[in-house]
Design a protein around this motif. Structure first.
Motif, PDB file in Angstrom:
ATOM      1  N   ALA A 113       0.819  -1.222   0.000  1.00  0.00           N
ATOM      2  CA  ALA A 113       0.000   0.000   0.000  1.00  0.00           C
ATOM      3  C   ALA A 113       0.845   1.261   0.000  1.00  0.00           C
ATOM      4  N   LYS A 114       2.129   1.142   0.291  1.00  0.00           N
ATOM      5  CA  LYS A 114       2.998   2.315   0.333  1.00  0.00           C
ATOM      6  C   LYS A 114       3.916   2.423  -0.871  1.00  0.00           C
ATOM      7  N   ASP A 115       3.851   1.436  -1.781  1.00  0.00           N
ATOM      8  CA  ASP A 115       4.733   1.531  -2.945  1.00  0.00           C
ATOM      9  C   ASP A 115       4.083   1.090  -4.251  1.00  0.00           C
ATOM     10  N   PHE A 116       2.742   0.951  -4.288  1.00  0.00           N
ATOM     11  CA  PHE A 116       2.118   0.574  -5.549  1.00  0.00           C
ATOM     12  C   PHE A 116       2.354   1.689  -6.576  1.00  0.00           C
ATOM     13  N   PRO A 117       2.457   1.326  -7.857  1.00  0.00           N
ATOM     14  CA  PRO A 117       2.820   2.308  -8.884  1.00  0.00           C
ATOM     15  C   PRO A 117       1.833   3.472  -8.987  1.00  0.00           C
ATOM     16  N   ALA A 118       2.388   4.662  -9.197  1.00  0.00           N
ATOM     17  CA  ALA A 118       1.548   5.844  -9.398  1.00  0.00           C
ATOM     18  C   ALA A 118       0.859   5.745 -10.745  1.00  0.00           C
ATOM     19  N   GLY A 119      -0.323   6.342 -10.838  1.00  0.00           N
ATOM     20  CA  GLY A 119      -1.050   6.238 -12.093  1.00  0.00           C
ATOM     21  C   GLY A 119      -2.084   7.309 -12.305  1.00  0.00           C
ATOM     22  N   SER A 120      -2.076   8.369 -11.511  1.00  0.00           N
ATOM     23  CA  SER A 120      -3.093   9.415 -11.588  1.00  0.00           C
ATOM     24  C   SER A 120      -4.491   8.791 -11.593  1.00  0.00           C
ATOM     25  N   TYR A 121      -4.755   8.012 -10.567  1.00  0.00           N
ATOM     26  CA  TYR A 121      -5.990   7.250 -10.487  1.00  0.00           C
ATOM     27  C   TYR A 121      -7.191   8.146 -10.172  1.00  0.00           C
ATOM     28  N   ASP A 122      -8.289   7.846 -10.840  1.00  0.00           N
ATOM     29  CA  ASP A 122      -9.543   8.543 -10.521  1.00  0.00           C
ATOM     30  C   ASP A 122     -10.149   7.996  -9.231  1.00  0.00           C
TER      31      ASP A 122
ATOM     32  N   ALA B 112       0.330   4.826   4.116  1.00  0.00           N
ATOM     33  CA  ALA B 112      -0.410   4.335   2.954  1.00  0.00           C
ATOM     34  C   ALA B 112      -1.301   5.438   2.400  1.00  0.00           C
ATOM     35  N   GLY B 113      -1.945   6.189   3.297  1.00  0.00           N
ATOM     36  CA  GLY B 113      -2.798   7.289   2.855  1.00  0.00           C
ATOM     37  C   GLY B 113      -2.010   8.374   2.137  1.00  0.00           C
ATOM     38  N   ARG B 114      -0.816   8.667   2.614  1.00  0.00           N
ATOM     39  CA  ARG B 114       0.026   9.667   1.933  1.00  0.00           C
ATOM     40  C   ARG B 114       0.362   9.204   0.518  1.00  0.00           C
ATOM     41  N   HIS B 115       0.643   7.903   0.383  1.00  0.00           N
ATOM     42  CA  HIS B 115       0.960   7.388  -0.950  1.00  0.00           C
ATOM     43  C   HIS B 115      -0.271   7.442  -1.849  1.00  0.00           C
ATOM     44  N   VAL B 116      -1.440   7.155  -1.302  1.00  0.00           N
ATOM     45  CA  VAL B 116      -2.679   7.287  -2.080  1.00  0.00           C
ATOM     46  C   VAL B 116      -2.822   8.709  -2.586  1.00  0.00           C
ATOM     47  N   ARG B 117      -2.582   9.677  -1.729  1.00  0.00           N
ATOM     48  CA  ARG B 117      -2.722  11.082  -2.114  1.00  0.00           C
ATOM     49  C   ARG B 117      -1.783  11.442  -3.260  1.00  0.00           C
ATOM     50  N   GLU B 118      -0.577  10.871  -3.231  1.00  0.00           N
ATOM     51  CA  GLU B 118       0.401  11.146  -4.282  1.00  0.00           C
ATOM     52  C   GLU B 118       0.018  10.509  -5.609  1.00  0.00           C
ATOM     53  N   THR B 119      -0.757   9.443  -5.568  1.00  0.00           N
ATOM     54  CA  THR B 119      -1.080   8.703  -6.793  1.00  0.00           C
ATOM     55  C   THR B 119      -2.443   9.060  -7.376  1.00  0.00           C
ATOM     56  N   LEU B 120      -3.253   9.796  -6.649  1.00  0.00           N
ATOM     57  CA  LEU B 120      -4.581  10.169  -7.127  1.00  0.00           C
ATOM     58  C   LEU B 120      -4.509  11.297  -8.155  1.00  0.00           C
ATOM     59  N   ALA B 121      -5.457  11.289  -9.087  1.00  0.00           N
ATOM     60  CA  ALA B 121      -5.662  12.440  -9.958  1.00  0.00           C
ATOM     61  C   ALA B 121      -6.118  13.625  -9.097  1.00  0.00           C
TER      62      ALA B 121
END
Length: 353
Positions: free
Chosen positions: A233-242, A259-268
């Motif tokens: 959950a802390k290193d899944f690939p970024a993808g500008s996810y919707d 994990a939440g910080r990483h989600v924020r970095e990977t979200l559109a």
């Protein structure tokens, strides 16, 4: 020995008799599920022990004892006149029909893992080291998927996603979705079937689960719409996810804030983090009920040890409640957090930057 109240003692012993019966019956549910006995009775037609043994290729003496125990538990119907057994429509939904919203046989595989892995948890209690998800018996992984899948079948597409602001329209038009902690991929497959224009990425740190997910997606005809990849959950690939979704797994993580910080970095920029967690009140006393009993028990044997085995080891537990989950999201840098909807077993939260 302290003086006891005879009436209270009798009441407690009565409850214990019931609980011992439930434990014994649980093993028989797993047995009947594995042997195909319930499925052989799914049509509701009365069968004798001999007839059921013939249908399943099993030995009659064993089958009769199993049927008798199931009848005593009121999980099958018994007709004395014909010495036959049958499943009511409701019993079939609970034990034989995996697509049913009331299917419960998988839950007992999770319980099975608690008994099998009890010595490992005992050691974790003594050392504080925790017990990783991957260190459990295989029945946990299969049982978890089979336990949660009926709820996802019933709610995910019909009510959970529509409760999120604007998400359904994005998925219908074509969006990028990450399902983090996907396990065997039940939730990912459902979304891929419902939203064929979207692209799905399923991540889990447990390699064998990823392999099972790939197999299930191919079998369901959506293998071309889902990319399964082993990642945490802390290193899944970024993808500008919707949409980034986490189903019943955030509380298992050692560092849910990270994990939440990483989600924020990977979200559109306008993306949504959907968190689905076991239903819980913020107050312990309010959780002292049959559902809380199940979740606290699973949390003791599975969820909390999993978190404590990882870095940070926050140990949210399966009854974290909305306030603690909100704090996780806010500490991760999100500003919008709301409970979008709920069921008796789950809470669904919408989180945005």
């Amino acid at each position: 020995m302290r003086q006891s109240d005879p009436q209270k003692l009798d009441a407690l012993v009565g409850r214990l008799v019931g609980d011992v019966g439930a434990c014994v019956t649980g093993s028989l549910i797993v047995l009947g599920d594995q042997l195909g006995l319930y499925k052989a009775m799914a049509d509701g037609k009365p069968v004798t022990a001999a007839e059921l043994a013939g249908k399943t290729g099993l030995k009659e003496r064993y089958v009769r004892e199993w049927l008798s125990a199931q009848a005593a538990a009121e999980y099958v119907q018994y007709d004395e006149g014909s010495d036959s057994f049958s499943l009511s429509p409701e019993q079939a939904m609970a034990f034989a029909e995996e697509s049913s919203p009331a299917f419960f046989a998988g839950a007992f595989e999770v319980v099975q893992s608690m008994w099998v892995d009890e010595p490992k948890v005992e050691e974790a209690f003594r050392t504080g080291a925790g017990l990783g998800w991957h260190e459990h018996s295989n029945c946990l992984f299969r049982g978890t998927e089979r336990f949660f899948r009926p709820g996802y079948n019933t709610n995910l597409v019909s009510s959970w996603i529509p409760a999120l602001d604007g998400v359904r329209a994005k998925l219908e038009a074509g969006a990028a979705v990450a399902d983090v902690g996907c396990g065997y991929g039940a939730s990912t497959i459902l979304m891929a079937q419902a939203y064929p224009k979207s692209r799905f990425y399923a991540f889990d740190y447990h390699g064998p689960s990823i392999e099972k997910g790939r197999e299930a997606a191919q079998k369901a005809g959506v293998g071309d719409r889902i990319v399964f990849e082993r990642a945490s959950a802390k290193d899944f690939p970024a993808g500008s996810y919707d949409l980034v979704a986490m189903f019943d797994c955030l509380h298992d993580m050692g560092d849910p804030v990270g994990a939440g910080r990483h989600v924020r970095e990977t979200l559109a920029p306008d993306g949504t983090w959907m968190i689905v967690e076991p239903f819980a009140h913020d107050n312990l006393k309010q959780n002292l009920n049959p559902i809380g009993r199940i979740f606290y028990g699973a949390s003791t044997m599975i969820c909390t040890p999993a978190s404590l085995s990882q870095e940070v080891g926050l140990g949210l537990g399966a009854q974290a409640g909305e306030m603690r989950l909100r704090k996780v999201a806010l500490d991760a840098g999100f500003s919008h957090f709301r409970r979008a909807t709920e069921t008796p077993f789950n809470m669904v939260f919408e989180v945005r930057a």
